[in-house]
Design an enzyme around this catalytic site. Sequence first.
Site, PDB file in Angstrom:
ATOM      1  N   THR A  70     -17.081 119.156 -38.213  1.00  0.00           N
ATOM      2  CA  THR A  70     -16.853 118.660 -39.577  1.00  0.00           C
ATOM      3  C   THR A  70     -17.067 119.803 -40.571  1.00  0.00           C
ATOM      4  O   THR A  70     -16.247 120.028 -41.473  1.00  0.00           O
ATOM      5  CB  THR A  70     -17.810 117.486 -39.895  1.00  0.00           C
ATOM      6  OG1 THR A  70     -17.574 116.455 -38.948  1.00  0.00           O
ATOM      7  CG2 THR A  70     -17.598 116.957 -41.298  1.00  0.00           C
ATOM      8  N   HIS A 199     -21.414 119.994 -29.214  1.00  0.00           N
ATOM      9  CA  HIS A 199     -21.903 118.769 -28.537  1.00  0.00           C
ATOM     10  C   HIS A 199     -20.798 118.047 -27.766  1.00  0.00           C
ATOM     11  O   HIS A 199     -21.065 117.097 -27.024  1.00  0.00           O
ATOM     12  CB  HIS A 199     -22.609 117.826 -29.523  1.00  0.00           C
ATOM     13  CG  HIS A 199     -21.733 117.086 -30.480  1.00  0.00           C
ATOM     14  ND1 HIS A 199     -21.152 115.884 -30.169  1.00  0.00           N
ATOM     15  CD2 HIS A 199     -21.341 117.357 -31.750  1.00  0.00           C
ATOM     16  CE1 HIS A 199     -20.452 115.442 -31.209  1.00  0.00           C
ATOM     17  NE2 HIS A 199     -20.545 116.330 -32.186  1.00  0.00           N
ATOM     18  N   CYS A 321     -11.384 100.917 -36.407  1.00  0.00           N
ATOM     19  CA  CYS A 321     -11.220  99.684 -35.629  1.00  0.00           C
ATOM     20  C   CYS A 321     -12.414  98.767 -35.802  1.00  0.00           C
ATOM     21  O   CYS A 321     -12.273  97.562 -35.978  1.00  0.00           O
ATOM     22  CB  CYS A 321     -11.109 100.002 -34.143  1.00  0.00           C
ATOM     23  SG  CYS A 321      -9.430 100.126 -33.602  1.00  0.00           S
TER      24      CYS A 321
HETATM   25  N1  PMP Z   1     -12.696 116.987 -35.047  1.00  0.00           N
HETATM   26  C1  PMP Z   1     -12.436 116.290 -33.927  1.00  0.00           C
HETATM   27  C2  PMP Z   1     -11.053 116.395 -33.313  1.00  0.00           C
HETATM   28  C3  PMP Z   1     -13.424 115.487 -33.355  1.00  0.00           C
HETATM   29  O1  PMP Z   1     -13.148 114.787 -32.248  1.00  0.00           O
HETATM   30  C4  PMP Z   1     -14.701 115.434 -33.967  1.00  0.00           C
HETATM   31  C5  PMP Z   1     -15.800 114.588 -33.386  1.00  0.00           C
HETATM   32  N2  PMP Z   1     -15.497 113.233 -33.264  1.00  0.00           N
HETATM   33  C6  PMP Z   1     -14.929 116.173 -35.126  1.00  0.00           C
HETATM   34  C7  PMP Z   1     -13.893 116.945 -35.627  1.00  0.00           C
HETATM   35  C8  PMP Z   1     -16.259 116.182 -35.811  1.00  0.00           C
HETATM   36  O2  PMP Z   1     -17.155 116.940 -35.044  1.00  0.00           O
HETATM   37  P1  PMP Z   1     -18.707 117.055 -35.385  1.00  0.00           P
HETATM   38  O3  PMP Z   1     -19.325 115.801 -34.873  1.00  0.00           O
HETATM   39  O4  PMP Z   1     -19.169 118.241 -34.628  1.00  0.00           O
HETATM   40  O5  PMP Z   1     -18.830 117.241 -36.837  1.00  0.00           O
END
Ligand code: PMP
Length: 377
Positions: A70, A199, A321
Site C-alpha cells: 500500500t 508478508h 463482497c
Molecule cells: N496490492 C496487491 C495486488 C495486494 O494483493 C495487496 C494485499 N492485499 C496490496 C497491494 C496491499 O499490500 P499491503 O498489505 O502490503 O499493504
Amino acid sequence: MIYLDYSATTPISLDVLDSYDKASKEFFGNPNSLHSLGIKSKELISSATKQISELLGTSENEIIYTSGATESNNMALIGIAMAHAKKGRHILVSKLEHPSIYAICEYLKNLGFEIGYIENDQDGLIDFEDLKKKITPETILVSVCAVNSELGIREPLKMIRQIIKKENSETIFHSDMTQALGKVSVNVRDVDLASFSIHKIYGPKGIGILYKSNLVRVTPLIQGSSKENVLRPGTPPVALIAAAAKAIRLGIQDLDRKETFIRKLKEKIVSELNEYEGITINSTKYSIPHILNISLENIKPETFIHAMEEYEIYLGTNTACASGEESATLMALYNDKKRASSSVRISLSYLTTTEEINRFLNCFQIVYNRLNSLTAI
Ligand code: PMP
C-alpha cells in the site's frame, strides 16, 4: 486448520523468522548512528539490499523499503504525479487493480489529476488498442498490476511497456507486483517502478519494497532528516530488511516445481466445483493457478466463509463482497452485479497438501448443500 487464503497473507517461514530474530538481537544499533553498533546494522542493511537487488535484477540504490505494498503504491503514484505534474496531469490505470490503487487515484483526482481506465477483454487481458488510444502527450503514468489479487489474472507487462513507450516515451510505467512475486517469475526491467509486499511471500508484516528505476524521478511523500533514504527517511527497520532478503531468496526458489504442483491442486478443485449447478468459475485462462475465484449463485459469500470456518477452513472474499458491494474486478470482466457480489477466493500455496484439498472438497459439499437447501425453502 486448512488455510486457503494465501493471497491475503502467508504464515511466516521459520527460516525467515530466524533471520528476523537474530538480526533483532544482534543488530539493534541504529543504522544512522556513527558508532560501531550503528555501522554493523548499516552493513547488514547493505548486504541484505545487495542480495535483494541481485535477486530482483536491479541496482542497489533502486530498492526502497516501505511498510508494504500500500505504501509502495502511494510512493509511486503520488510521487510520480507530484514530480511530473508540470509535464501532464493524465494517469491511466487498469480496471483490475488492487483497491489501494483506486484510493490513490481518487486522492489524485481531487488534486486535479485526470484518471483514465484501460479496458480489458472478458478474460481480463488489457485491451492493447484501448491503451494505445488513451495515451496522450499529457499521460505521465500508466499503472497495471502484474497479477490481479482477486482472479489471479496475469498481464503481459513487457508488451504493455512496448506500447506505452512507443506512444509516449516519457510516460512512466508502474506495476503492482505484490501478487506475482514468489508465484511467477517477475522482471522489474519491464517497468519503471514496481511494488512488493513481504508478508505475501512468507515474510513478516510491516515491510514492503518499491523498485524505482534510477532514470525515474519521484517526489518524497514524507520529510525527514536522513540524507541517504530521501524517499523514506527515519530509522530503517534492520531486522525486517534482513528478513525480507531471506523471504525473497526462499520465495523465488523452485517456482516452476511449485507452480506445477499448485496447478494440479487447482485443476482438481475446478473439476469438482464444475459439477455444482450454482457455482461459476471466475478465474480465466490468464489466471495463475494460485488464485481460484468462484461465485455462488444462492449463498452470500460471508455466510459461506463463516460456515466453512466451522470446519477450520479459511477462505477469502473481497472486502467489497463482505459489505454486499460488487467486486470492481469481476464487474470489469463480466459486468454482472450478482456474480460480482458473490465471489469467494480460494488461494493456494506450495504448502497446501492433496489431503487438505480432499478434506476441503468434502466440507465444501456438506456446507454448500446445507446452505443451498436453506435458500431453496
Ligand atoms: N496490492 C496487491 C495486488 C495486494 O494483493 C495487496 C494485499 N492485499 C496490496 C497491494 C496491499 O499490500 P499491503 O498489505 O502490503 O499493504
